[in-house]
Scaffold this motif. Structure first.
Motif, PDB file in Angstrom:
ATOM      1  N   ALA A  17      59.597  34.509  48.149  1.00  0.00           N
ATOM      2  CA  ALA A  17      60.404  34.353  46.937  1.00  0.00           C
ATOM      3  C   ALA A  17      60.404  32.913  46.450  1.00  0.00           C
ATOM      4  CB  ALA A  17      61.831  34.829  47.210  1.00  0.00           C
ATOM      5  N   LYS A  18      60.573  31.977  47.366  1.00  0.00           N
ATOM      6  CA  LYS A  18      60.622  30.561  46.985  1.00  0.00           C
ATOM      7  C   LYS A  18      59.348  30.137  46.274  1.00  0.00           C
ATOM      8  CE  LYS A  18      59.968  27.239  50.045  1.00  0.00           C
ATOM      9  NZ  LYS A  18      60.198  26.283  51.162  1.00  0.00           N
ATOM     10  N   ASN A  19      58.225  30.581  46.798  1.00  0.00           N
ATOM     11  CA  ASN A  19      56.954  30.140  46.221  1.00  0.00           C
ATOM     12  C   ASN A  19      56.596  30.891  44.944  1.00  0.00           C
ATOM     13  OD1 ASN A  19      55.724  27.967  47.988  1.00  0.00           O
ATOM     14  ND2 ASN A  19      56.370  29.481  49.507  1.00  0.00           N
ATOM     15  N   LEU A  20      57.051  32.129  44.810  1.00  0.00           N
ATOM     16  CA  LEU A  20      56.881  32.823  43.541  1.00  0.00           C
ATOM     17  C   LEU A  20      57.668  32.111  42.440  1.00  0.00           C
ATOM     18  CD1 LEU A  20      57.131  36.495  44.816  1.00  0.00           C
ATOM     19  CD2 LEU A  20      55.134  35.505  43.675  1.00  0.00           C
ATOM     20  N   ILE A  21      58.911  31.757  42.747  1.00  0.00           N
ATOM     21  CA  ILE A  21      59.743  31.040  41.784  1.00  0.00           C
ATOM     22  C   ILE A  21      59.104  29.703  41.429  1.00  0.00           C
ATOM     23  CG2 ILE A  21      61.980  29.912  41.465  1.00  0.00           C
ATOM     24  CD1 ILE A  21      63.130  32.135  43.341  1.00  0.00           C
ATOM     25  N   LYS A  22      58.644  28.995  42.450  1.00  0.00           N
ATOM     26  CA  LYS A  22      58.009  27.686  42.254  1.00  0.00           C
ATOM     27  C   LYS A  22      56.803  27.774  41.333  1.00  0.00           C
ATOM     28  CE  LYS A  22      55.700  24.078  44.976  1.00  0.00           C
ATOM     29  NZ  LYS A  22      55.299  23.682  46.359  1.00  0.00           N
ATOM     30  N   ASN A  23      56.112  28.914  41.377  1.00  0.00           N
ATOM     31  CA  ASN A  23      54.909  29.086  40.583  1.00  0.00           C
ATOM     32  C   ASN A  23      55.152  29.816  39.264  1.00  0.00           C
ATOM     33  OD1 ASN A  23      52.196  28.206  42.061  1.00  0.00           O
ATOM     34  ND2 ASN A  23      53.668  28.868  43.637  1.00  0.00           N
ATOM     35  N   THR A 119      48.376  44.229  52.528  1.00  0.00           N
ATOM     36  CA  THR A 119      48.013  42.861  52.864  1.00  0.00           C
ATOM     37  C   THR A 119      49.021  42.203  53.792  1.00  0.00           C
ATOM     38  OG1 THR A 119      47.442  40.664  52.002  1.00  0.00           O
ATOM     39  CG2 THR A 119      49.032  41.970  50.714  1.00  0.00           C
ATOM     40  N   PRO A 120      48.983  42.538  55.080  1.00  0.00           N
ATOM     41  CA  PRO A 120      49.805  41.785  56.022  1.00  0.00           C
ATOM     42  C   PRO A 120      49.399  40.325  56.011  1.00  0.00           C
ATOM     43  CG  PRO A 120      48.174  43.116  57.174  1.00  0.00           C
ATOM     44  CD  PRO A 120      48.129  43.533  55.739  1.00  0.00           C
ATOM     45  N   VAL A 121      50.260  39.471  56.539  1.00  0.00           N
ATOM     46  CA  VAL A 121      50.034  38.034  56.449  1.00  0.00           C
ATOM     47  C   VAL A 121      50.093  37.392  57.829  1.00  0.00           C
ATOM     48  CG1 VAL A 121      51.015  37.962  54.130  1.00  0.00           C
ATOM     49  CG2 VAL A 121      52.494  37.522  56.101  1.00  0.00           C
ATOM     50  N   SER A 122      49.533  36.201  57.917  1.00  0.00           N
ATOM     51  CA  SER A 122      49.612  35.392  59.127  1.00  0.00           C
ATOM     52  C   SER A 122      49.990  33.974  58.721  1.00  0.00           C
ATOM     53  CB  SER A 122      48.272  35.394  59.862  1.00  0.00           C
ATOM     54  OG  SER A 122      48.346  34.635  61.067  1.00  0.00           O
ATOM     55  N   GLY A 123      50.719  33.304  59.600  1.00  0.00           N
ATOM     56  CA  GLY A 123      51.161  31.939  59.306  1.00  0.00           C
ATOM     57  C   GLY A 123      52.613  31.720  59.652  1.00  0.00           C
ATOM     58  N   GLY A 130      55.951  27.370  53.235  1.00  0.00           N
ATOM     59  CA  GLY A 130      55.073  26.383  52.620  1.00  0.00           C
ATOM     60  C   GLY A 130      54.077  26.954  51.644  1.00  0.00           C
ATOM     61  N   GLY A 131      54.033  28.277  51.504  1.00  0.00           N
ATOM     62  CA  GLY A 131      53.094  28.905  50.592  1.00  0.00           C
ATOM     63  C   GLY A 131      51.660  28.846  51.078  1.00  0.00           C
ATOM     64  N   THR A 132      51.480  28.774  52.403  1.00  0.00           N
ATOM     65  CA  THR A 132      50.139  28.613  52.973  1.00  0.00           C
ATOM     66  C   THR A 132      49.723  29.792  53.845  1.00  0.00           C
ATOM     67  OG1 THR A 132      51.038  27.377  54.875  1.00  0.00           O
ATOM     68  CG2 THR A 132      50.353  26.105  52.931  1.00  0.00           C
ATOM     69  N   LEU A 133      50.312  30.939  53.636  1.00  0.00           N
ATOM     70  CA  LEU A 133      49.983  32.106  54.432  1.00  0.00           C
ATOM     71  C   LEU A 133      48.513  32.501  54.281  1.00  0.00           C
ATOM     72  CD1 LEU A 133      53.116  34.293  53.643  1.00  0.00           C
ATOM     73  CD2 LEU A 133      52.569  33.257  55.866  1.00  0.00           C
ATOM     74  N   THR A 134      47.994  33.147  55.316  1.00  0.00           N
ATOM     75  CA  THR A 134      46.709  33.823  55.229  1.00  0.00           C
ATOM     76  C   THR A 134      46.972  35.299  54.984  1.00  0.00           C
ATOM     77  OG1 THR A 134      45.569  32.270  56.687  1.00  0.00           O
ATOM     78  CG2 THR A 134      44.628  34.474  56.499  1.00  0.00           C
ATOM     79  N   MET A 135      46.326  35.864  53.981  1.00  0.00           N
ATOM     80  CA  MET A 135      46.497  37.277  53.647  1.00  0.00           C
ATOM     81  C   MET A 135      45.243  38.063  54.015  1.00  0.00           C
ATOM     82  SD  MET A 135      48.461  37.340  49.958  1.00  0.00           S
ATOM     83  CE  MET A 135      50.119  37.984  50.097  1.00  0.00           C
ATOM     84  N   MET A 136      45.457  39.242  54.575  1.00  0.00           N
ATOM     85  CA  MET A 136      44.380  40.181  54.880  1.00  0.00           C
ATOM     86  C   MET A 136      44.520  41.342  53.914  1.00  0.00           C
ATOM     87  SD  MET A 136      45.158  39.618  58.867  1.00  0.00           S
ATOM     88  CE  MET A 136      46.579  38.578  58.426  1.00  0.00           C
ATOM     89  N   ALA A 137      43.922  41.194  52.732  1.00  0.00           N
ATOM     90  CA  ALA A 137      44.222  42.064  51.604  1.00  0.00           C
ATOM     91  C   ALA A 137      43.222  43.212  51.466  1.00  0.00           C
ATOM     92  CB  ALA A 137      44.239  41.255  50.315  1.00  0.00           C
ATOM     93  N   SER A 155      50.061  32.262  49.133  1.00  0.00           N
ATOM     94  CA  SER A 155      49.021  32.204  50.152  1.00  0.00           C
ATOM     95  C   SER A 155      47.994  31.131  49.844  1.00  0.00           C
ATOM     96  CB  SER A 155      48.318  33.564  50.246  1.00  0.00           C
ATOM     97  OG  SER A 155      47.187  33.501  51.087  1.00  0.00           O
ATOM     98  N   ALA A 156      47.531  30.450  50.900  1.00  0.00           N
ATOM     99  CA  ALA A 156      46.458  29.474  50.739  1.00  0.00           C
ATOM    100  C   ALA A 156      45.095  30.112  50.924  1.00  0.00           C
ATOM    101  CB  ALA A 156      46.634  28.332  51.738  1.00  0.00           C
ATOM    102  N   THR A 157      45.044  31.219  51.662  1.00  0.00           N
ATOM    103  CA  THR A 157      43.772  31.880  51.961  1.00  0.00           C
ATOM    104  C   THR A 157      43.942  33.388  51.839  1.00  0.00           C
ATOM    105  OG1 THR A 157      43.250  30.131  53.552  1.00  0.00           O
ATOM    106  CG2 THR A 157      41.896  32.117  53.629  1.00  0.00           C
ATOM    107  N   ILE A 158      43.171  33.991  50.956  1.00  0.00           N
ATOM    108  CA  ILE A 158      43.231  35.438  50.766  1.00  0.00           C
ATOM    109  C   ILE A 158      41.874  36.030  51.134  1.00  0.00           C
ATOM    110  CG2 ILE A 158      43.618  37.315  49.129  1.00  0.00           C
ATOM    111  CD1 ILE A 158      45.270  35.298  47.458  1.00  0.00           C
ATOM    112  N   HIS A 159      41.862  36.804  52.203  1.00  0.00           N
ATOM    113  CA  HIS A 159      40.648  37.496  52.609  1.00  0.00           C
ATOM    114  C   HIS A 159      40.702  38.924  52.067  1.00  0.00           C
ATOM    115  CE1 HIS A 159      39.386  34.343  55.401  1.00  0.00           C
ATOM    116  NE2 HIS A 159      40.640  34.290  55.834  1.00  0.00           N
TER     117      HIS A 159
END
Length: 296
Positions: A17-23, A119-123, A130-137, A155-159
């Motif tokens: 939520a924080k990073n969606l708002i930020k963006n 798309t589960p996430v890691s991080g 920090g908005g740097t999650l890895t997504m497995m989409a 996310s910083a990395t979207i696979h």
């Protein structure tokens, strides 16, 4: 303005939520906890009284709940997202659930006019905040393209790991079997060092500069030597659940998982003894057996 929603505003969902708002997304959210709702509104979110109202407001909704039953109710329940989102909207299933549960949810959503991205996430907590999650989409390419800006906001990395529901959860299960095993080995190495009289600072410096050093090991060891076992944003129940998913998938596929199975027992012991602790608290269980603690 672009609209998005988040269901589940805990350690992970609050970061989304924080990073969606930020963006620049007008972000609505729902959680059963009044405390979490208050924190969400303070960061600029629009609190909604129900899942249904989040769905009515948002073009895409992140679902960050704890398990498959909760995800199913949020997405497919009578007052869930599918029944209330506008046609063409997208459910972004960012929670970690069992692959077959994601498959079933996707199957029941077919023909509804609502898209699904699995798309589960890691991080963990730092990545979410920090908005740097890895997504497995996993999703159809056009749906992934349509929702790229919302996913990039968190996310910083979207696979792109597949096109079908369950593909993302399957990759996450493989990942968690590895991370859980690395955690377990780190806890045991820390206990061995403690019993041998090695300082935590020495162990961390050596591990971090060796081929074994990585984010998982270094972060776990730092938490152990600083005795930070509670409230670090990595609750033991989550990894315990994730390893359960990994091992259930292995059972279904007939894959032997000796190392991950041993890690599961370490986490099971930690969760049983310290149910409110974080992952690293498993080390305390071993330390209590050997009568030694690792400090910085």
């Amino acid at each position: 303005m672009k609209t998005a929603g988040v269901i589940g505003l805990g350690d992970m969902g609050s970061g989304l939520a924080k990073n969606l708002i930020k963006n620049g997304f007008e972000t609505s959210g729902f959680d059963l906890s009044d405390t979490r709702i208050s924190a969400f509104t303070e960061m600029g979110g629009m609190a909604k009284p129900s899942v249904a109202e989040v769905g009515t407001h948002a073009a895409c909704v992140f679902v960050m709940v704890m398990n498959g039953d909760q995800a199913r109710e949020v997405i497919l329940g009578d007052n869930g997202l599918v029944a209330n989102m506008a046609p063409g909207g997208t459910v972004i299933l960012s929670a970690t659930i069992k692959p077959h549960e994601a498959v079933a949810i996707g199957s029941e959503m077919a023909g509804s006019g609502i898209n699904l991205i699995d798309t589960p996430v890691s991080g963990g907590f730092p990545g979410a905040q920090g908005g740097t999650l890895t997504m497995m989409a996993a999703g159809q390419p056009d749906v992934l393209d349509q929702n790229a800006d919302a996913m990039q906001a968190v996310s910083a990395t979207i696979h792109r790991v597949g096109t079908n529901p369950g593909d993302g959860q399957t990759v996450k299960a493989c990942l968690q079997s590895l991370i859980g095993s690395i955690f377990s080995a780190t806890f045991e190495a820390a206990a061995l060092a403690a019993k041998a009289g090695v300082s935590g600072e020495v162990l961390l410096n050596v591990f971090a500069s060796s081929s074994a050093g990585c984010g998982v090991v270094n972060n776990a060891l730092e938490k152990i030597i600083d005795r930070q076992f509670v409230g670090t944003g990595s609750h033991i129940a989550t990894m315990h659940k994730d390893l359960t998913i990994s091992l259930e998938l292995a059972t279904q596929l007939g894959v032997p998982m000796q190392t991950a199975s041993s890690a599961m027992q370490v986490f099971h012991a930690g969760k049983t003894k310290y149910p409110e602790g974080d992952n690293w608290i498993c080390t305390r269980v071993i330390e209590e057996i050997i009568g030694a603690e690792l400090h910085r």
